[in-house]
Design a protein around this motif. Structure first.
Motif, PDB file in Angstrom:
ATOM      1  N   ARG A 142       0.858  -1.180   0.000  1.00  0.00           N
ATOM      2  CA  ARG A 142       0.000   0.000   0.000  1.00  0.00           C
ATOM      3  C   ARG A 142       0.890   1.224   0.000  1.00  0.00           C
ATOM      4  O   ARG A 142       1.980   1.216   0.567  1.00  0.00           O
ATOM      5  N   GLU A 143       0.389   2.274  -0.630  1.00  0.00           N
ATOM      6  CA  GLU A 143       1.127   3.521  -0.613  1.00  0.00           C
ATOM      7  C   GLU A 143       1.172   4.041   0.809  1.00  0.00           C
ATOM      8  O   GLU A 143       0.189   3.997   1.530  1.00  0.00           O
ATOM      9  N   ARG A 167      -3.732  11.801   0.878  1.00  0.00           N
ATOM     10  CA  ARG A 167      -2.847  10.788   0.286  1.00  0.00           C
ATOM     11  C   ARG A 167      -3.520   9.423   0.192  1.00  0.00           C
ATOM     12  O   ARG A 167      -3.172   8.609  -0.657  1.00  0.00           O
ATOM     13  N   ASN A 168      -4.465   9.170   1.081  1.00  0.00           N
ATOM     14  CA  ASN A 168      -5.112   7.869   1.155  1.00  0.00           C
ATOM     15  C   ASN A 168      -6.313   7.751   0.215  1.00  0.00           C
ATOM     16  O   ASN A 168      -6.883   6.676   0.069  1.00  0.00           O
ATOM     17  N   TYR A 169      -6.693   8.823  -0.441  1.00  0.00           N
ATOM     18  CA  TYR A 169      -7.886   8.817  -1.290  1.00  0.00           C
ATOM     19  C   TYR A 169      -7.696   7.902  -2.503  1.00  0.00           C
ATOM     20  O   TYR A 169      -6.681   7.933  -3.179  1.00  0.00           O
ATOM     21  N   ASN A 170      -8.721   7.082  -2.787  1.00  0.00           N
ATOM     22  CA  ASN A 170      -8.655   6.155  -3.920  1.00  0.00           C
ATOM     23  C   ASN A 170      -9.881   6.224  -4.816  1.00  0.00           C
ATOM     24  O   ASN A 170     -10.134   5.312  -5.590  1.00  0.00           O
ATOM     25  N   GLU A 193     -12.599   8.622  -7.482  1.00  0.00           N
ATOM     26  CA  GLU A 193     -12.491   9.190  -8.824  1.00  0.00           C
ATOM     27  C   GLU A 193     -12.700  10.704  -8.862  1.00  0.00           C
ATOM     28  O   GLU A 193     -12.639  11.301  -9.933  1.00  0.00           O
ATOM     29  N   LEU A 244      -8.278  13.817  -6.234  1.00  0.00           N
ATOM     30  CA  LEU A 244      -7.112  13.200  -6.872  1.00  0.00           C
ATOM     31  C   LEU A 244      -6.008  14.233  -7.078  1.00  0.00           C
ATOM     32  O   LEU A 244      -4.818  13.924  -6.943  1.00  0.00           O
ATOM     33  N   LYS A 277      -4.402  14.610  -3.789  1.00  0.00           N
ATOM     34  CA  LYS A 277      -3.559  13.440  -3.532  1.00  0.00           C
ATOM     35  C   LYS A 277      -2.212  13.611  -4.214  1.00  0.00           C
ATOM     36  O   LYS A 277      -1.163  13.343  -3.616  1.00  0.00           O
ATOM     37  N   LYS A 278      -2.235  14.081  -5.447  1.00  0.00           N
ATOM     38  CA  LYS A 278      -0.992  14.294  -6.189  1.00  0.00           C
ATOM     39  C   LYS A 278      -0.177  15.434  -5.577  1.00  0.00           C
ATOM     40  O   LYS A 278       1.043  15.344  -5.460  1.00  0.00           O
TER      41      LYS A 278
END
Length: 190
Positions: free
Chosen positions: A93-94, A150-153, A155, A160, A163-164
């Motif tokens: 996991r990231e 950072r934990n967002y997955n 759409e 996003l 997160k980046k």
């Protein structure tokens, strides 16, 4: 069970039945966790030498494998209760935090939440207590929000983008660094 309510955090490691006093400051153990990331079969003697200096203040005469096991156990901190619902899969996991890259936000969050100043003014703060403070940070802190980003997955494009924006730097293994250097030498050292 060893816990914060009834047990002080250890100040030593017991290896092969021998007690070795250790440096328990959180700054030392952040360095230890970083060294463990660099541990490979090719550099284990070099890393072991660095670990000994950090943790014990010099070389120790003990079984390296058992010492490394005790070091890993110490790195985890106070044992945590597992009710069987924790994610135990070994999938990669990231990481959503880095003690090295996020330390300023973490130190401020601990100060703001608990009133404990563990900045440069603090000469020593035990690793296990640091871990307890970190793991119990409330959502209101900036570091908690950053970790959530950072934990967002999902759409959602805005999330996003966050997160980046807050992504941790890519950390390459020693092997990956070596391969990149070889490629660099092949193509650019002509």
């Amino acid at each position: 069970m060893i816990n914060y309510a009834s047990s002080p955090p250890p100040e030593e490691l017991i290896i092969d039945g021998v007690s070795y006093p250790i440096d328990t400051d959180y700054r030392t153990w952040i360095s230890v966790t970083e060294l463990f990331k660099k541990l490979t079969d090719n550099n284990d003697a070099e890393i072991w030498y660095e670990l000994q200096n950090l943790i014990f203040g010099g070389e120790v005469d003990c079984d390296i494998e058992q010492a490394l096991n005790e070091i890993v156990t110490f790195m985890i901190g106070y044992p945590e209760y597992n009710n069987g619902t924790r994610d135990t899969e070994s999938k990669e996991r990231e990481s959503i935090y880095s003690f090295v890259h996020d330390i300023n936000m973490i130190v401020l969050a601990i100060r703001n939440q608990s009133g404990i100043d563990i900045s440069y003014k603090c000469k020593h703060f035990h690793w296990w207590l640091f871990l307890l403070e970190f793991k119990s940070l409330e959502e209101r802190h900036h570091i908690s929000w950053v970790m959530n980003c950072r934990n967002y997955n999902g759409e959602d494009k805005e999330r996003l983008k966050l997160k980046k924006t807050f992504a941790l730097p890519i950390e390459y293994t020693e092997e990956e660094k070596r391969q990149a250097q070889e490629l660099n030498n092949m193509f650019y050292d002509c």
